[in-house]
Design an enzyme around this catalytic site. Structure first.
Site, PDB file in Angstrom:
ATOM      1  N   ASP A   1      65.421  48.528  26.030  1.00  8.50           N
ATOM      2  CA  ASP A   1      66.485  47.522  25.968  1.00  8.50           C
ATOM      3  C   ASP A   1      66.127  46.338  26.869  1.00  8.50           C
ATOM      4  OD1 ASP A   1      66.942  48.537  28.535  1.00  8.50           O
ATOM      5  OD2 ASP A   1      68.749  49.620  27.964  1.00  8.50           O
TER       6      ASP A   1
ATOM      7  N   ASN B   1      78.938  55.335  31.846  1.00  9.32           N
ATOM      8  CA  ASN B   1      79.872  55.427  30.716  1.00  9.32           C
ATOM      9  C   ASN B   1      79.235  56.148  29.521  1.00  9.32           C
ATOM     10  OD1 ASN B   1      78.064  53.575  29.726  1.00  9.32           O
ATOM     11  ND2 ASN B   1      79.522  51.899  29.462  1.00  9.32           N
TER      12      ASN B   1
ATOM     13  N   HIS C   1      76.205  55.493  28.173  1.00  6.76           N
ATOM     14  CA  HIS C   1      75.294  54.742  27.309  1.00  6.76           C
ATOM     15  C   HIS C   1      73.860  55.253  27.456  1.00  6.76           C
ATOM     16  CE1 HIS C   1      74.703  51.327  30.510  1.00  6.76           C
ATOM     17  NE2 HIS C   1      73.670  52.144  30.578  1.00  6.76           N
TER      18      HIS C   1
ATOM     19  N   GLU D   1      76.304  51.276  23.877  1.00  7.75           N
ATOM     20  CA  GLU D   1      77.522  51.471  24.653  1.00  7.75           C
ATOM     21  C   GLU D   1      78.486  52.407  23.914  1.00  7.75           C
ATOM     22  OE1 GLU D   1      77.668  50.570  27.616  1.00  7.75           O
ATOM     23  OE2 GLU D   1      77.086  48.496  27.996  1.00  7.75           O
TER      24      GLU D   1
HETATM   25  C1  GLP Z   1      70.947  50.595  32.417  1.00  9.81           C
HETATM   26  C2  GLP Z   1      69.976  50.665  31.245  1.00  9.81           C
HETATM   27  C3  GLP Z   1      69.737  52.064  30.803  1.00  9.81           C
HETATM   28  C4  GLP Z   1      69.669  52.929  32.037  1.00  9.81           C
HETATM   29  C5  GLP Z   1      71.055  53.036  32.622  1.00  9.81           C
HETATM   30  C6  GLP Z   1      71.175  53.851  33.905  1.00  9.81           C
HETATM   31  O1  GLP Z   1      71.900  49.632  32.224  1.00  9.81           O
HETATM   32  N1  GLP Z   1      70.345  49.847  30.116  1.00  9.81           N
HETATM   33  O2  GLP Z   1      68.557  52.128  30.017  1.00  9.81           O
HETATM   34  O3  GLP Z   1      69.188  54.193  31.713  1.00  9.81           O
HETATM   35  O4  GLP Z   1      71.654  51.774  32.741  1.00  9.81           O
HETATM   36  O5  GLP Z   1      70.836  53.122  35.048  1.00  9.81           O
HETATM   37  P1  GLP Z   1      70.599  53.778  36.474  1.00  9.81           P
HETATM   38  O6  GLP Z   1      69.344  54.591  36.339  1.00  9.81           O
HETATM   39  O7  GLP Z   1      70.425  52.630  37.414  1.00  9.81           O
HETATM   40  O8  GLP Z   1      71.770  54.610  36.757  1.00  9.81           O
END
Ligand code: GLP
Length: 243
Positions: free
Chosen positions: A70, A135, A137, A142
């Site tokens: 992403d 959440n 995702h 989302e």
């Molecule tokens: C981000 C990314 C995801 C990621 C997630 C968790 O926004 N779009 O690909 O896995 O949120 O992030 P974190 O590892 O900082 O908790």
């Protein structure tokens, strides 16, 4: 009963070593493996561990093809907080190719659809590594994303924008839109490794693993895939029913 494998390790450093093991094993088995690698805090230590192994000659990713899963839209390749900047900072080892959607693409939707097409043409993911948003995702799919949600432009959930306020400098600076590979692109991977650590992820990890799959928690769609491994530290696994 979901066939997912749930591996629980004591702490984050152990999780990083185990994640590096899994990713390096995939590349050892297939040096030109196509990998999906996530951004976020979760995988940073694992990427450092892979870099260390490469420096010591214990791993070689020079033929591996990496796709970002992403990216933010309406930014540039050098905007602090974007995934483009993240990979430059944290993926400090040579790979065969690193494909990241262009946050400055004029038509973000056309761009991410073409990006997913390129991934399919390259054979799809041998291994897609994922984090999980608080959440539920996966990538930027989302809540509300169906199991067959294709690559698309998304309006980022408030929780997702808040989670990125620090890296962008402020909440206002976080783009309102993101581009993401679809749930369908992720579920097309031959193997999936999901990483989560810390007590803040415990509630959503439990929902993703134990509740019936639904669009409300996009990570729950992983239950429908035949080769998913969750790698959790004890804090992230703390709300799972004893197994
Ligand atoms: C981000 C990314 C995801 C990621 C997630 C968790 O926004 N779009 O690909 O896995 O949120 O992030 P974190 O590892 O900082 O908790």
């Amino acid at each position: 009963m979901s066939p997912m494998q749930i591996d629980v390790v004591p702490d984050e450093p152990t999780l990083a070593v185990r994640a590096a093991d899994a990713i390096c094993t995939a590349v050892l088995a297939k040096p030109d493996a196509v990998l999906g690698l996530p951004t976020g805090n979760t995988p940073i230590r694992a990427y450092r561990e892979i870099a260390r192994r490469i420096e010591r000659g214990q791993a070689d990713f020079r033929r591996a093809i990496v796709y970002a899963i992403d990216e933010f839209a309406d930014a540039t390749r050098t905007t602090p907080g974007t995934n483009s900047v993240f990979y430059r900072e944290h993926l400090r080892f040579p790979v065969g190719a690193l494909h990241i959607p262009n946050p400055a693409a004029r038509d973000a939707n056309e761009h991410i659809v073409a990006f997913a097409d390129a991934l399919r043409r390259s054979g799809g993911f041998d291994l897609c590594v994922l984090g999980i948003g608080r959440n539920g995702h996966i990538a930027f799919n989302e809540p509300g994303s169906a199991a067959d949600a294709p690559a698309c432009v998304v309006d980022l959930a408030p929780a997702s924008r808040e989670a990125h306020a620090a890296t962008f400098g402020s909440l206002d600076a976080v783009p309102a839109r993101g581009m993401t590979l679809g749930v369908d692109d992720i579920l097309a991977a031959r193997a999936i490794l999901v990483l989560a650590h810390g007590a803040r992820k415990a509630t959503i990890v439990r929902a993703a693993i134990e509740d019936a799959p639904s669009a409300e928690v996009p990570a729950s769609w992983l239950q429908t895939h035949a080769a998913v491994t969750w790698l959790l530290d004890e804090a992230a696994a703390s709300q799972l029913a004893p197994r």
